[in-house]
Design a protein around this motif. Structure first.
Motif, PDB file in Angstrom:
ATOM      1  N   LEU A   2       0.820  -1.209   0.000  1.00 27.98           N
ATOM      2  CA  LEU A   2       0.000   0.000   0.000  1.00 27.98           C
ATOM      3  C   LEU A   2       0.854   1.259   0.000  1.00 27.98           C
ATOM      4  CD1 LEU A   2      -2.529   1.724   0.359  1.00 27.98           C
ATOM      5  CD2 LEU A   2      -2.483   1.152   2.802  1.00 27.98           C
ATOM      6  N   LEU A   3       1.849   1.310   0.878  1.00 27.21           N
ATOM      7  CA  LEU A   3       2.658   2.519   0.975  1.00 27.21           C
ATOM      8  C   LEU A   3       3.508   2.741  -0.268  1.00 27.21           C
ATOM      9  CD1 LEU A   3       3.644   2.301   4.735  1.00 27.21           C
ATOM     10  CD2 LEU A   3       1.988   3.857   3.673  1.00 27.21           C
ATOM     11  N   ASP A   4       3.962   1.654  -0.881  1.00 27.92           N
ATOM     12  CA  ASP A   4       4.705   1.769  -2.142  1.00 27.92           C
ATOM     13  C   ASP A   4       3.799   2.369  -3.214  1.00 27.92           C
ATOM     14  OD1 ASP A   4       6.158   1.424  -4.499  1.00 27.92           O
ATOM     15  OD2 ASP A   4       6.931  -0.535  -3.943  1.00 27.92           O
ATOM     16  N   ALA A   5       2.559   1.847  -3.313  1.00 24.86           N
ATOM     17  CA  ALA A   5       1.612   2.367  -4.310  1.00 24.86           C
ATOM     18  C   ALA A   5       1.263   3.825  -4.025  1.00 24.86           C
ATOM     19  CB  ALA A   5       0.352   1.508  -4.319  1.00 24.86           C
ATOM     20  N   TRP A   6       1.076   4.149  -2.750  1.00 29.35           N
ATOM     21  CA  TRP A   6       0.685   5.520  -2.376  1.00 29.35           C
ATOM     22  C   TRP A   6       1.780   6.524  -2.732  1.00 29.35           C
ATOM     23  CZ3 TRP A   6      -4.029   7.039  -0.960  1.00 29.35           C
ATOM     24  CH2 TRP A   6      -4.193   8.324  -0.429  1.00 29.35           C
ATOM     25  N   ARG A   7       3.035   6.144  -2.526  1.00 31.10           N
ATOM     26  CA  ARG A   7       4.155   7.061  -2.808  1.00 31.10           C
ATOM     27  C   ARG A   7       4.320   7.353  -4.295  1.00 31.10           C
ATOM     28  NH1 ARG A   7       6.870   3.511   1.009  1.00 31.10           N
ATOM     29  NH2 ARG A   7       6.899   4.504   3.084  1.00 31.10           N
ATOM     30  N   ARG A   8       3.676   6.610  -5.132  1.00 36.46           N
ATOM     31  CA  ARG A   8       3.768   6.856  -6.581  1.00 36.46           C
ATOM     32  C   ARG A   8       2.880   8.020  -7.018  1.00 36.46           C
ATOM     33  NH1 ARG A   8       5.401   1.373  -9.549  1.00 36.46           N
ATOM     34  NH2 ARG A   8       6.486   0.376  -7.811  1.00 36.46           N
ATOM     35  N   HIS A   9       2.150   8.587  -6.069  1.00 34.88           N
ATOM     36  CA  HIS A   9       1.325   9.768  -6.346  1.00 34.88           C
ATOM     37  C   HIS A   9       1.854  10.946  -5.535  1.00 34.88           C
ATOM     38  CE1 HIS A   9      -1.806   7.529  -8.549  1.00 34.88           C
ATOM     39  NE2 HIS A   9      -1.563   6.562  -7.680  1.00 34.88           N
ATOM     40  N   PRO A  10       1.747  12.156  -6.062  1.00 30.11           N
ATOM     41  CA  PRO A  10       2.217  13.333  -5.308  1.00 30.11           C
ATOM     42  C   PRO A  10       1.470  13.475  -3.984  1.00 30.11           C
ATOM     43  CG  PRO A  10       1.798  13.897  -7.609  1.00 30.11           C
ATOM     44  CD  PRO A  10       1.255  12.511  -7.412  1.00 30.11           C
ATOM     45  N   ASP A  11       2.139  14.036  -3.013  1.00 33.58           N
ATOM     46  CA  ASP A  11       1.550  14.250  -1.688  1.00 33.58           C
ATOM     47  C   ASP A  11       0.249  15.051  -1.826  1.00 33.58           C
ATOM     48  OD1 ASP A  11       1.028  14.839   1.026  1.00 33.58           O
ATOM     49  OD2 ASP A  11       3.159  14.894   1.485  1.00 33.58           O
ATOM     50  N   GLY A  12      -0.853  14.472  -1.343  1.00 33.78           N
ATOM     51  CA  GLY A  12      -2.141  15.149  -1.375  1.00 33.78           C
ATOM     52  C   GLY A  12      -2.975  14.900  -2.610  1.00 33.78           C
TER      53      GLY A  12
END
Length: 424
Positions: free
Chosen positions: A231-241
């Motif tokens: 999940l965190l790997d996938a989330w970091r592939r998008h800009p913060d916010g």
């Protein structure tokens, strides 16, 4: 109808959805007018056992003599119609199936994990899906890799237990598979299809859903098999916010990983462990619930809680998750059924879904890979409002206590109609 419900409770220090479900099912059956005879043991009893009882613990998964004596006494005194077994380890033992059959009582078992084959019950080892013991007379890989409680000796005992009780499990009169994936597992194990019924768990109705909140919620055990790394790997592939907030609630060995993510990004919040009121508040604040397991998760209760709250779910396409969100069934024709509620979501219109992502009645599933999950996150964020009514409808039709309790009563009645227990 008089039913013995047999369950070895997991330690209270180890939060167990299975304990919660068994308690809820007993309450639901009692409310439906069934006389329930609890046959409950708890692993918390072990430290206070007398030395003579502790001396027998190594053989109790294979044959627990005290439990058999107590069950025989209960059956003789109360003459139940059915024994409904949940977890037998370590203080009850699968031998209760033979004991019940010896008294002419048919047995139903709810299958909460894969322990007919896998010593850990998870089909998961060293951070990866593992099915090395499938098809083996003795689960030697489980012994080599210390799959049960990190002990080679205890793993050897559990592997031997599974070998000894292969015939015991195959004599169970009716298996309750919590999802279609568990039904597939049982058929692969050699259980005839006519002795398997798919019946999920239920949770109490929380009432009318609150208006949809914002962002995503991960709620569960903070452990490797729940897919926090993914999940965190996938989330970091998008800009913060870019996707709104990500709230993570729970506790476990990966807590430091979550705390670090929350410190690193403004759009990640760690809520810590929550009580029931906290869980409800977190659900209401969110738009989509995440179930990113990297093992064949049998039936994550958090998904049913999400549907009851009218929150669609984005999960991995493993275990029972596709079944829970209605993504493992054939699609209905356009304009009919619950799927029509979400007809505007990406995938039904001109724009195709990302590769590997599927939409079901009440959410989406993606392959357990960072790129695929990353591609699915904006789809879920954009489609949450359209799918929210269908999520609640799926709960009402499939996971509401009234629906599930009726299914369970029908299962008991069906077993009684067949007459002689399968084990005799």
């Amino acid at each position: 109808m008089r039913i013995v419900v047999a369950h070895n409770r997991y330690r209270e220090a180890q939060p167990s959805g299975e304990n919660t479900i068994v308690d809820a099912e007993i309450a639901q059956l009692t409310a439906a007018g069934v006389e329930v005879l609890p046959f409950i043991r708890s692993s918390d009893e072990i430290p206070t056992m007398p030395k003579t009882a502790k001396a027998l613990l190594p053989i109790s998964p294979i044959w627990a003599p005290r439990a058999q004596e107590d069950l025989s006494r209960l059956i003789t005194e109360h003459r139940p119609d059915v024994l409904h077994l949940h977890n037998p380890y370590p203080l009850i033992s699968p031998w209760v199936v033979r004991t019940a059959h010896r008294h002419g009582v048919p047995v139903v078992q709810t299958v909460h994990n894969y322990r007919q084959v896998c010593s850990s019950g998870l089909y998961f080892r060293d951070g990866m899906i593992c099915q090395d013991c499938r098809g083996r007379a003795l689960g030697v890989p489980a012994i080599v890799h210390r799959c049960y409680r990190g002990s080679r000796a205890q793993s050897a005992l559990m592997a031997t237990t599974l070998a000894v009780h292969r015939g015991t499990w195959r004599s169970v009169d009716r298996f309750i598979a919590l999802t279609s994936a568990v039904a597939d597992h049982l058929r692969d194990y050699g259980i005839p299809a006519e002795r398997i019924v798919v019946k999920p768990n239920a949770i109490p109705d929380p009432g009318r859903p609150a208006p949809l909140g914002a962002g995503f919620l991960f709620l569960g055990r903070l452990s490797p098999e729940k897919g926090l790394d993914l999940l965190l790997d996938a989330w970091r592939r998008h800009p913060d916010g870019a996707l709104g907030p990500l709230r993570i609630a729970g506790d476990g060995e990966l807590r430091p990983l979550v705390e670090a993510a929350a410190a690193d990004r403004a759009d990640v919040t760690f809520l810590g462990p929550l009580d029931r009121a906290g869980v409800r508040a977190a659900l209401e604040a969110s738009a989509v619930v995440l179930a990113t397991s990297t093992w064949h998760d049998v039936l994550p209760t958090v998904i049913i809680e999400a549907l009851a709250a009218g929150r669609p779910v984005l999960g991995t396409a493993l275990g029972g998750i596709p079944y829970l969100v209605g993504a493992d069934a054939p699609r209905e024709p356009a304009g009919t059924g619950p799927a029509a509620v979400a007809s505007a979501v990406a995938g039904d219109g001109p724009a195709p879904l990302p590769a590997g992502v599927r939409r079901g009645e009440a959410g989406w599933v993606a392959p357990p890979e960072p790129a695929a999950l990353a591609a699915a996150l904006p789809v879920a964020a954009a489609g949450a409002a359209a799918l929210a009514p269908a999520a609640r409808l799926r709960y009402e039709r499939t996971f509401h206590p009234d629906v599930v309790t009726k299914q369970l009563l029908d299962i008991y009645a069906g077993v009684l109609r067949t007459g002689t227990p399968a084990g005799r």
